[in-house]
Design an enzyme around this catalytic site. Structure first.
Site, mmCIF file in Angstrom:
data_model
loop_
_atom_site.group_PDB
_atom_site.id
_atom_site.type_symbol
_atom_site.label_atom_id
_atom_site.label_comp_id
_atom_site.label_asym_id
_atom_site.label_seq_id
_atom_site.Cartn_x
_atom_site.Cartn_y
_atom_site.Cartn_z
ATOM 1 N N HIS A 100 5.645 -4.953 -3.024
ATOM 2 C CA HIS A 100 5.860 -5.052 -1.571
ATOM 3 C C HIS A 100 6.700 -6.307 -1.340
ATOM 4 O O HIS A 100 6.562 -7.280 -2.087
ATOM 5 C CB HIS A 100 4.560 -5.288 -0.800
ATOM 6 C CG HIS A 100 3.509 -4.231 -0.917
ATOM 7 N ND1 HIS A 100 2.624 -4.176 -1.950
ATOM 8 C CD2 HIS A 100 3.186 -3.211 -0.083
ATOM 9 C CE1 HIS A 100 1.801 -3.160 -1.766
ATOM 10 N NE2 HIS A 100 2.111 -2.555 -0.637
ATOM 11 N N ASP A 103 4.621 -9.410 -1.556
ATOM 12 C CA ASP A 103 4.067 -9.792 -2.868
ATOM 13 C C ASP A 103 4.938 -10.840 -3.531
ATOM 14 O O ASP A 103 4.453 -11.707 -4.246
ATOM 15 C CB ASP A 103 4.021 -8.593 -3.832
ATOM 16 C CG ASP A 103 3.236 -7.434 -3.297
ATOM 17 O OD1 ASP A 103 2.407 -7.630 -2.407
ATOM 18 O OD2 ASP A 103 3.462 -6.304 -3.790
ATOM 19 N N HIS A 270 -6.832 8.119 -3.553
ATOM 20 C CA HIS A 270 -6.703 8.605 -2.180
ATOM 21 C C HIS A 270 -7.015 10.099 -2.105
ATOM 22 O O HIS A 270 -7.562 10.569 -1.107
ATOM 23 C CB HIS A 270 -5.296 8.340 -1.655
ATOM 24 C CG HIS A 270 -4.939 6.878 -1.619
ATOM 25 N ND1 HIS A 270 -3.704 6.433 -1.229
ATOM 26 C CD2 HIS A 270 -5.653 5.774 -1.928
ATOM 27 C CE1 HIS A 270 -3.675 5.105 -1.287
ATOM 28 N NE2 HIS A 270 -4.845 4.687 -1.719
ATOM 29 N N ASP A 295 0.354 7.203 -8.249
ATOM 30 C CA ASP A 295 -0.401 5.964 -8.460
ATOM 31 C C ASP A 295 -1.648 6.399 -9.209
ATOM 32 O O ASP A 295 -2.487 7.125 -8.661
ATOM 33 C CB ASP A 295 -0.771 5.302 -7.125
ATOM 34 C CG ASP A 295 0.382 4.458 -6.577
ATOM 35 O OD1 ASP A 295 1.461 4.422 -7.204
ATOM 36 O OD2 ASP A 295 0.197 3.824 -5.521
#
Ligand code: XLS
Ligand code: CA
Ligand code: CA
Length: 438
Positions: A100, A103, A270, A295
Site C-alpha cells: 500500500h 506501507d 475473506h 491472497d
C-alpha cells in the site's frame, strides 16, 4: 546495514532436509506441466503485515522489536523498512512483492507532502527492484487507516473525502505504473456501513460506481497495462462491506458497465468469512471470466474474523491449484502472502519460517494438482455427467430452438420419465485425497 543477520539465502534442499531454513518442495526451476514452479506460483511477499505491523492488537501494544524500526525521522524509518523488505524478499528468493502507499511512505501533514514522500520512496523501491530483479505483483492505496476515511472513501457522505481519495489513488496508480506493477488492487477498506440508520445505500453505490469509472478512464489515459483487481470481503472493518463476495462484486460491476475492466483478487480468508469455501470463490471467478489473483492467507475455523494466517490446508489448496491449472494458470496474478505471524512469534526468523512453510505447502499442492490434471478423473466424470447437453435435445435447448410449449410436447410425445444417476461424491472426494497423498 544487514537487517536479517545470520540468515542466508533460502535454498531448495529436498523433502528430507532437516533445515527449517530451506525449502523441501519449492524448487523454483523445477518443471511442472511445462512451466517452472516459480512461473506457476508467482509468489509475492506483502509489506504491511511483514514489515509494518509490530504486533499490536485490540488488547495489546507493539511487541516485535524489528531491526528496521528505530530512526526518529519518518522518511529515514521508511527507507530502512523498504531496504529491510527487499533484503527479506531477496533472501527468501520469491519474485514479487505487494504494498500500500502508506506501507512504504508515511503520511505527511498535507496531501502535497504525502504525495511527494510517496514519489521519493518509489525511487528507492525502483532501485531495490532493479538490484534484486524483483517485480511488483500489485500496488494499492490505504483508504482505511486515516480518520478522514472513517465513513468510507468513495462512499463517504462528504464529496471532499471522495476527491481526496481520488488524489491518493491517482498517485498510487501512477507509482504502480512507474514500477511496472502487473496489477492494481482495490480493496474497499471502509466502503460499507455500520448502520443503515445513517446510510443512503443507493447513493453510496452510485458514488462507488462513479469512482471506479473515473479510475478506469485514468488508467486508459496513462496507458497502465496491468489488471485492475477488486478484493471482495464481506465484513470487517465495517459491519457490511459493499464488495461482499465475487458474485456480489460481479453484479455491481455489471450494473455500472465495468465488468470488462476488473477482475477479482480472491482472499481465502475473506471467502470463508462470506460463508463460502475458498474454492467456491475461485470457481465462481473462473466461471465468469473474472479470476485475477489470490491472497493465500487463511482464517481459523473457530474464529469469525480475519486472522490472516499462512496457508496450510493442503487438501483445499490442491483443489484450488487444480482449478487454476485447468483454467490456464495465472495471467497477471499470483499467490500473495497477505499473511501475518502470530503475535507471540516475535523473532525475525519467524517471518522466514512462516513464509517458507506457506511456500512449501503451495508447491506441494502444485505437484498434487498437476498429478490430478495428468489423469483428470474429475473432468472425465464431469464430461460424462453433462453429456446430454451435447446431444440433440440439450443442444437444441441451448440454441434457442425450443419454447416451453415445444419442450412440454417433446417430453409428453416421447413418454420420457428421467431417472436419477449417482453424483459419486465420495468416490470423487477420494480422487482428490489420493492425489494429495501421492
Ligand atoms: C484486508 C485486506 C487488505 C488488502 C489490501 O483485509 O486483505 O490487506 O489485501 O488492501
Ligand atoms: Ca485479510
Ligand atoms: Ca488481502
Amino acid at each position: 546495514m544487514e537487517y536479517f543477520k545470520n540468515i542466508n539465502n533460502i535454498k531448495y534442499a529436498g523433502v528430507n532436509s532437516e533445515n527449517p531454513l530451506s525449502f523441501r518442495y519449492y524448487d523454483p526451476h523445477k518443471e511442472v506441466l511445462g512451466k517452472t514452479m516459480q512461473e506457476h506460483l508467482r509468489l509475492a511477499v506483502c509489506f504491511w503485515h511483514t514489515f509494518c505491523w509490530q504486533g499490536e492488537d485490540a488488547f495489546g501494544r507493539a511487541i516485535f522489536s524489528r531491526t528496521w524500526v528505530g530512526k526518529q525521522d519518518p522518511m529515514e524509518r521508511a527507507k530502512d523498512r523498504v531496504l529491510a523488505g527487499f533484503e527479506f524478499i531477496n533472501k527468501l528468493g520469491v519474485p514479487f512483492f505487494t504494498f500500500h502507499d502508506r506501507d512504504v511512505s508515511p503520511e505527511g501533514d498535507t496531501l502535497k507532502e504525502s504525495l511527494s514522500r510517496l514519489h521519493q520512496m518509489a525511487a528507492v523501491i525502483a532501485r531495490e527492484m532493479e538490484n534484486g530483479k524483483k517485480r511488483l505483483l500489485w500496488g494499492t492505496a490505504n483508504l482505511f487507516t486515516h480518520p478522514r476515511y472513517a465513513a468510507g472513501a468513495a462512499t463517504n457522505p462528504n464529496p471532499e473525502v471522495f476527491a481526496y481519495a481520488v488524489a491518493q489513488v491517482k498517485a498510487a496508480l501512477d507509482v504502480t505504473h512507474k514500477l511496472k506493477g502487473e496489477n492494481y488492487v482495490l480493496w474497499g477498506g471502509r466502503e460499507g456501513y455500520d448502520t443503515l440508520f445513517n446510510t443512503d445505500l443507493h447513493r453510496e453505490l452510485d458514488q462507488y460506481g462513479r469512482f471506479l469509472s473515473m479510475l478506469v478512464d485514468y488508467k486508459h489515459k496513462i496507458g497502465f497495462k496491468g489488471a485492475f483487481l477488486i478484493e471482495p470481503k464481506p465484513c470487517e472493518p465495517t459491519k457490511h462491506q459493499y464488495d461482499f463476495d465475487s458474485a456480489n462484486v460481479f453484479a455491481f460491476l455489471q450494473k455500472y458497465g465495468l465488468q470488462n475492466e476488473f477482475k477479482m483478487n480472491i482472499e481465502a480468508n475473506h471467502a470463508t468469512l462470506a460463508g463460502h469455501s475458498f474454492a467456491h470463490e475461485v470457481a465462481y471467478a473462473f466461471a465468469n471470466n473474472i479470476f485475477g489473483s489470490v491472497d493465500a492467507n487463511r482464517g481459523d475455523p473457530q474464529l469469525g474474523w480475519d486472522t490472516d494466517q499462512f496457508p496450510l490446508d493442503l487438501q483445499e489448496l490442491t483443489y484450488v491449484m487444480y482449478l487454476i491449472l485447468k483454467n490456464g494458470g495465472f495471467k497477471t496474478g499470483g499467490f500473495n502472502f497477505d499473511a501475518k505471524v502470530r503475535r507471540q512469534s516475535i523473532d525475525l526468523e519467524d517471518l522466514f519460517y512462516a513464509h517458507i512453510c506457506g511456500i512449501d505447502v503451495l508447491a506441494r499442492a502444485l505437484l498434487s494438482a498437476a498429478n490430478m490434471i495428468e489423469n483428470d478423473n474429475l473432468q472425465k466424470f464431469m464430461t460424462d455427467r453433462y453429456q446430454g447437453w451435447g446431444d440433440n435435445l440439450g443442444r437444441d435447448i441451448l440454441n434457442n430452438e425450443h419454447t416451453f410449449e415445444s419442450l412440454s410436447q417433446y417430453i409428453l410425445d416421447n413418454s420420457i420419465e428421467p431417472m436419477p444417476v449417482s453424483g459419486r461424491q465420495e468416490l470423487l472426494e477420494f480422487e482428490l485425497i489420493r492425489r494429495v497423498l501421492y
